[in-house]
Design a protein around this motif. Structure first.
Motif, PDB file in Angstrom:
ATOM      1  N   SER A   1     104.698 115.584  35.687  1.00  0.00           N
ATOM      2  CA  SER A   1     103.697 114.564  35.391  1.00  0.00           C
ATOM      3  C   SER A   1     102.311 115.188  35.336  1.00  0.00           C
ATOM      4  O   SER A   1     102.085 116.285  35.861  1.00  0.00           O
ATOM      5  N   ASP A   2     101.384 114.485  34.703  1.00  0.00           N
ATOM      6  CA  ASP A   2      99.996 114.952  34.660  1.00  0.00           C
ATOM      7  C   ASP A   2      99.431 115.087  36.070  1.00  0.00           C
ATOM      8  O   ASP A   2      98.635 115.989  36.354  1.00  0.00           O
TER       9      ASP A   2
ATOM     10  N   ARG B   1     102.052 123.568  33.314  1.00  0.00           N
ATOM     11  CA  ARG B   1     103.109 122.628  32.913  1.00  0.00           C
ATOM     12  C   ARG B   1     104.415 123.371  32.661  1.00  0.00           C
ATOM     13  O   ARG B   1     105.487 122.964  33.132  1.00  0.00           O
TER      14      ARG B   1
ATOM     15  N   ARG C   1      93.402 114.764  36.535  1.00  0.00           N
ATOM     16  CA  ARG C   1      94.531 114.430  35.670  1.00  0.00           C
ATOM     17  C   ARG C   1      94.107 113.799  34.351  1.00  0.00           C
ATOM     18  O   ARG C   1      94.838 113.898  33.355  1.00  0.00           O
ATOM     19  N   ASN C   2      92.935 113.149  34.305  1.00  0.00           N
ATOM     20  CA  ASN C   2      92.457 112.623  33.021  1.00  0.00           C
ATOM     21  C   ASN C   2      92.186 113.750  32.037  1.00  0.00           C
ATOM     22  O   ASN C   2      92.478 113.640  30.836  1.00  0.00           O
TER      23      ASN C   2
ATOM     24  N   ALA D   1      97.801 118.357  37.693  1.00  0.00           N
ATOM     25  CA  ALA D   1      96.451 118.271  38.252  1.00  0.00           C
ATOM     26  C   ALA D   1      96.421 118.804  39.678  1.00  0.00           C
ATOM     27  O   ALA D   1      95.464 119.474  40.088  1.00  0.00           O
TER      28      ALA D   1
ATOM     29  N   VAL E   1      96.162 124.968  32.329  1.00  0.00           N
ATOM     30  CA  VAL E   1      96.868 123.695  32.383  1.00  0.00           C
ATOM     31  C   VAL E   1      98.191 123.769  31.616  1.00  0.00           C
ATOM     32  O   VAL E   1      99.236 123.308  32.096  1.00  0.00           O
TER      33      VAL E   1
ATOM     34  N   VAL F   1      93.663 116.715  32.312  1.00  0.00           N
ATOM     35  CA  VAL F   1      94.975 117.321  32.081  1.00  0.00           C
ATOM     36  C   VAL F   1      95.638 116.677  30.871  1.00  0.00           C
ATOM     37  O   VAL F   1      96.155 117.367  29.973  1.00  0.00           O
ATOM     38  N   HIS F   2      95.638 115.344  30.836  1.00  0.00           N
ATOM     39  CA  HIS F   2      96.253 114.629  29.707  1.00  0.00           C
ATOM     40  C   HIS F   2      95.580 115.005  28.387  1.00  0.00           C
ATOM     41  O   HIS F   2      96.256 115.236  27.376  1.00  0.00           O
TER      42      HIS F   2
ATOM     43  N   LEU G   1      96.504 118.714  27.402  1.00  0.00           N
ATOM     44  CA  LEU G   1      97.896 118.880  26.979  1.00  0.00           C
ATOM     45  C   LEU G   1      98.189 118.197  25.645  1.00  0.00           C
ATOM     46  O   LEU G   1      99.257 118.413  25.075  1.00  0.00           O
ATOM     47  N   SER G   2      97.265 117.408  25.128  1.00  0.00           N
ATOM     48  CA  SER G   2      97.485 116.715  23.859  1.00  0.00           C
ATOM     49  C   SER G   2      97.295 117.621  22.653  1.00  0.00           C
ATOM     50  O   SER G   2      97.582 117.226  21.525  1.00  0.00           O
TER      51      SER G   2
END
Length: 257
Positions: free
Chosen positions: A52-53, A39, A64-65, A57, A35, A67-68, A71-72
Motif C-alpha cells: 500500500s501507499d 515499492r 503517502r499523498n 510511506a 519510492v 507516494v501516490h 508512483l503514478s
C-alpha cells in the motif's frame, strides 16, 4: 553507516555537477527513484504483492499523498524542480543568436567583460540574473566554453555547456556498469559466504613515473583475458545450442582506474 556509504555517491555527485544538474533536481530524482524502488523491494519480500501507499510511506519517510503521485508515473525529476538545462545555456544561445552580439559575418563577437550591452556582463544580467559576472565567467572558463583574452575581452568557444563525449548512450552505459558493480558489492556485503568475484589488489607503492606503464600492462592483460573468455564462452554457447541446455545472461565488467 550512511556516512560510510557516501563514498559510493561522491562520483555521481561530481557527474551531476559537470552536467549542470542542481541539488534540488538531484534530490527530486532520488526521492522518486527511492519510492519506486521501495515499492518493488517490499513487493519482493511479500511474494510479489504490491504494498500500500501507506507502507511505502512508512519505509521511505515520504508522505503517502506524495507516494501516490510519484508512483503514478516513471521515476523522474519533479516538474517544479526542473531547471531544464544549465543556466548558462540561455546566455550562450543569446550570444550566438542576438544580432547585437554578432559581427558582420554573423559570428559571435568577442565581448568586453563589463559595461553596457553588448557585453558579457549584460548577458549575465539578462540570462543568469542574481549571479555575479566574475563567478559566471570563472565557471564558463573552467568548463572551456569561453576564453578570457588579454585585453579583458571574452571569446565564446561553444554553444552549450555539454561535455565532450557525454551523451545519452555513454551515460546509460556508465549507469549500467555502475549498477552491476554496486549490486555485486552489495551481494558480497550481505552474503559473505557466497561471494561473487569483485577483487582488488592491496595497496602497493610504485614510482609515480611508472604509473602509465602499469596502467598499460593492466589494460593489455585484462583486454586479452576478456577476449579469450569471450571466445571460450562463444564456443560453449555453440555447444549448448546443440544440446539445448538452458541459458543465462553473463556480463563481465573491466574496471581500470
Amino acid at each position: 553507516m550512511a556516512r560510510a556509504a557516501m563514498a559510493a555517491v561522491e562520483p555521481l555527485v561530481e557527474l551531476f555537477l559537470e552536467l549542470g544538474i542542481t541539488s534540488p533536481e538531484a534530490e527530486s530524482l532520488l526521492r522518486s527513484l527511492y519510492v519506486h524502488k521501495a515499492r518493488d523491494w517490499l513487493a519482493a519480500q511479500n511474494g510479489g504483492v504490491s504494498p500500500s501507499d501507506a507502507r511505502v510511506a512508512l519505509v521511505t519517510g515520504v508522505h503517502r499523498n506524495f507516494v501516490h503521485q510519484i508512483l503514478s508515473e516513471p521515476p523522474a525529476i519533479a516538474i517544479a524542480r526542473q531547471r531544464k538545462g544549465h543556466r548558462a545555456d540561455k546566455l550562450l544561445a543569446a550570444w550566438h543568436q542576438q544580432p547585437s552580439y554578432l559581427d558582420n559575418a554573423g559570428k559571435p563577437r568577442d565581448l568586453p567583460e563589463k559595461g553596457p550591452a553588448p557585453s558579457f556582463e549584460a548577458l549575465v544580467n539578462a540570462h543568469v540574473p542574481g549571479a555575479a559576472t566574475g563567478v559566471v565567467l570563472a565557471e564558463l572558463t573552467r568548463a572551456g566554453v569561453v576564453q578570457l583574452l588579454s585585453d579583458r575581452r571574452v571569446r565564446v568557444r561553444s554553444r552549450s555547456m555539454r561535455l565532450a563525449g557525454v551523451n545519452i548512450g555513454s551515460l546509460a552505459d556508465l549507469g549500467n556498469r555502475a549498477k552491476e558493480l554496486l549490486e555485486t558489492l552489495r551481494h558480497n556485503l550481505r552474503q559473505p559466504q557466497d561471494r561473487l568475484f569483485a577483487e582488488s589488489l592491496p595497496a602497493i607503492e610504485l614510482d609515480a613515473n611508472r604509473l602509465p606503464v602499469v596502467r598499460e600492462v593492466i589494460n593489455r592483460r585484462a583486454s586479452a583475458f576478456l577476449h579469450s573468455l569471450e571466445q571460450e564462452l562463444a564456443s560453449e554457447k555453440r555447444l549448448r545450442r546443440r544440446t539445448r541446455s538452458p541459458s543465462v545472461s553473463l556480463s563481465v565488467i573491466e574496471i581500470l582506474k
